[in-house]
Write a protein that holds these residues in place. Sequence first.
Motif, PDB file in Angstrom:
ATOM      1  N   THR A 405       0.938  -1.208  -0.049  1.00 14.63           N
ATOM      2  CA  THR A 405      -0.010   0.109   0.210  1.00 14.63           C
ATOM      3  C   THR A 405       0.654   1.374   0.123  1.00 14.63           C
ATOM      4  OG1 THR A 405      -0.311  -0.034   2.374  1.00 14.63           O
ATOM      5  CG2 THR A 405      -2.135  -1.186   1.202  1.00 14.63           C
ATOM      6  N   ASP A 406       2.107   1.168   0.204  1.00 14.39           N
ATOM      7  CA  ASP A 406       2.951   2.248   0.384  1.00 14.39           C
ATOM      8  C   ASP A 406       4.230   1.877   0.059  1.00 14.39           C
ATOM      9  OD1 ASP A 406       3.980   4.947   0.579  1.00 14.39           O
ATOM     10  OD2 ASP A 406       3.972   5.014   2.768  1.00 14.39           O
ATOM     11  N   GLY A 407       5.057   2.669  -0.692  1.00 12.42           N
ATOM     12  CA  GLY A 407       6.557   2.471  -1.001  1.00 12.42           C
ATOM     13  C   GLY A 407       6.817   1.647  -2.234  1.00 12.42           C
ATOM     14  N   VAL A 408       5.919   1.979  -3.146  1.00 11.27           N
ATOM     15  CA  VAL A 408       5.708   1.293  -4.599  1.00 11.27           C
ATOM     16  C   VAL A 408       6.779   2.126  -5.526  1.00 11.27           C
ATOM     17  CG1 VAL A 408       3.751   0.139  -4.108  1.00 11.27           C
ATOM     18  CG2 VAL A 408       3.718   2.327  -5.327  1.00 11.27           C
ATOM     19  N   ASP A 409       7.248   3.046  -5.215  1.00 10.96           N
ATOM     20  CA  ASP A 409       7.759   3.994  -6.223  1.00 10.96           C
ATOM     21  C   ASP A 409       8.952   3.277  -6.960  1.00 10.96           C
ATOM     22  OD1 ASP A 409       6.091   6.023  -5.487  1.00 10.96           O
ATOM     23  OD2 ASP A 409       7.536   6.928  -4.143  1.00 10.96           O
ATOM     24  N   ARG A 410       9.799   2.511  -6.338  1.00 10.17           N
ATOM     25  CA  ARG A 410      11.360   1.904  -6.412  1.00 10.17           C
ATOM     26  C   ARG A 410      10.832   0.350  -6.642  1.00 10.17           C
ATOM     27  NH1 ARG A 410      15.673   5.089  -6.373  1.00 10.17           N
ATOM     28  NH2 ARG A 410      16.886   3.229  -6.169  1.00 10.17           N
TER      29      ARG A 410
END
Length: 446
Positions: A405-410
Amino acid sequence: MTRTDRLSHLVAGSRSVHPQAWQGKVSPWLLGLVVAAGAAGSWWWAQHRTGADAPAAPAAATSGAQPGGPGGSGGRRFGGSDRPQPISVGTVRRQDVRVSVQAIGTIVAANTAVVKAKVDGELQALRFKEGQLVKAGAVLAEIDPRPFQIALAQAQGQLARDQAQLKNAQIDLERFRDLLSKDGIAKQQVDTQAALVQQLQGTVQSDQAQVDNAKLQLSYTRVVAPISGRVGLKQVDLGNIVHASDANGLLTITQVQPAFVVFAVPDTHLPRINAQLKAGTLLPVQAWDREQQHRLAEGQVSSLDNAIDTATGTIKLKAQFANADGGLYPNQFVNVRLQLDTLPDALTVPAAALLRGAQGTFVYVVNRDKTVSVRRVVAGPGDGERVSVQGGAPDALQPGDTVVTDGVDRLRDGAKVEVIVPGAADAANRAASGAQSGRHGKHSAP
């Protein structure tokens, strides 16, 4: 030419111009001192010019590790390629999902009445407080009744006089009829008396109507509430002369229990709404505030407009709310959520986990080996912070799966991850701070 040469040239020029002045006045040791000072100045100037013109040292030589490297701030933020990416996760689960339509609505009163004076006169009393709730029939204001009391007394006096005349004519008619039976009077006289009685009976009826009208006008001096509702601000003050023709009246009453909200939805939902209403199914409606943070009331659709607005392609609906607490006011702006249907036992994911790319929507699923894999899904209706999804075999989502749900950028398919528990970092920092404080306390103890 160096600074020393310039000084020597200056001294030589001075001596050549004024040879007599220099002779006997400048000693050799003074001349040597001037030459030595000039040489020292030239050396200092050459050294500082060399330092200023030297090239600046590369930033990389003094700044330590490069950004993004193991020792740089970029490395601490994103980690190296071999470090797991910190993420937050949610869980896939099944639940009932409400299929809703959001719209913008306006609260309208069930009824609105402008209370006006029905007779002209001086306003003597106001029996209400602005903004209070009143019942139908409650006295709101009083107008000077004396002119109407006098008119009523006059009508009653006229009625009493005509009733006495009628009674006397009826007695004479009975007497004439008795004489006629004995042939003591002409029949024409009896008929004339009977006509007089009928005439006086009509007069009495007219007088009675005048009395009733006078009573009615007198009753209008007490202004009563025609409906139950909330009283608005007064439009007149005590002592003013009010008229039945006044446009603004005395006050306004709005009936807010129940209250209604009027809103418009796209006409694409009309077949489903019609089917629900014809089947007798209640369509729940919720009213929320402007920020959609607080639910104001719950109601249901009560009626549907008879035409579609061709300019907007929408159709108006009216929903009814009990408004028991009186929290809804006419002309109030609200956000409306109309529930059209319910999807039972649907597969849902957190709305933050749903991602969109060039090939459609997908989610990152956390595997048992602390890696992530991409799962393509088809998004369905949303309900609050969760969205219903459908995934195809063989990699369909299952209840209990963990999604990012969070931290998908990299992230990428197969990347290593580390699940961060909310609040764990703060707890660790507090524990470390406490331990450090304890050590400092021990060191400071005697």
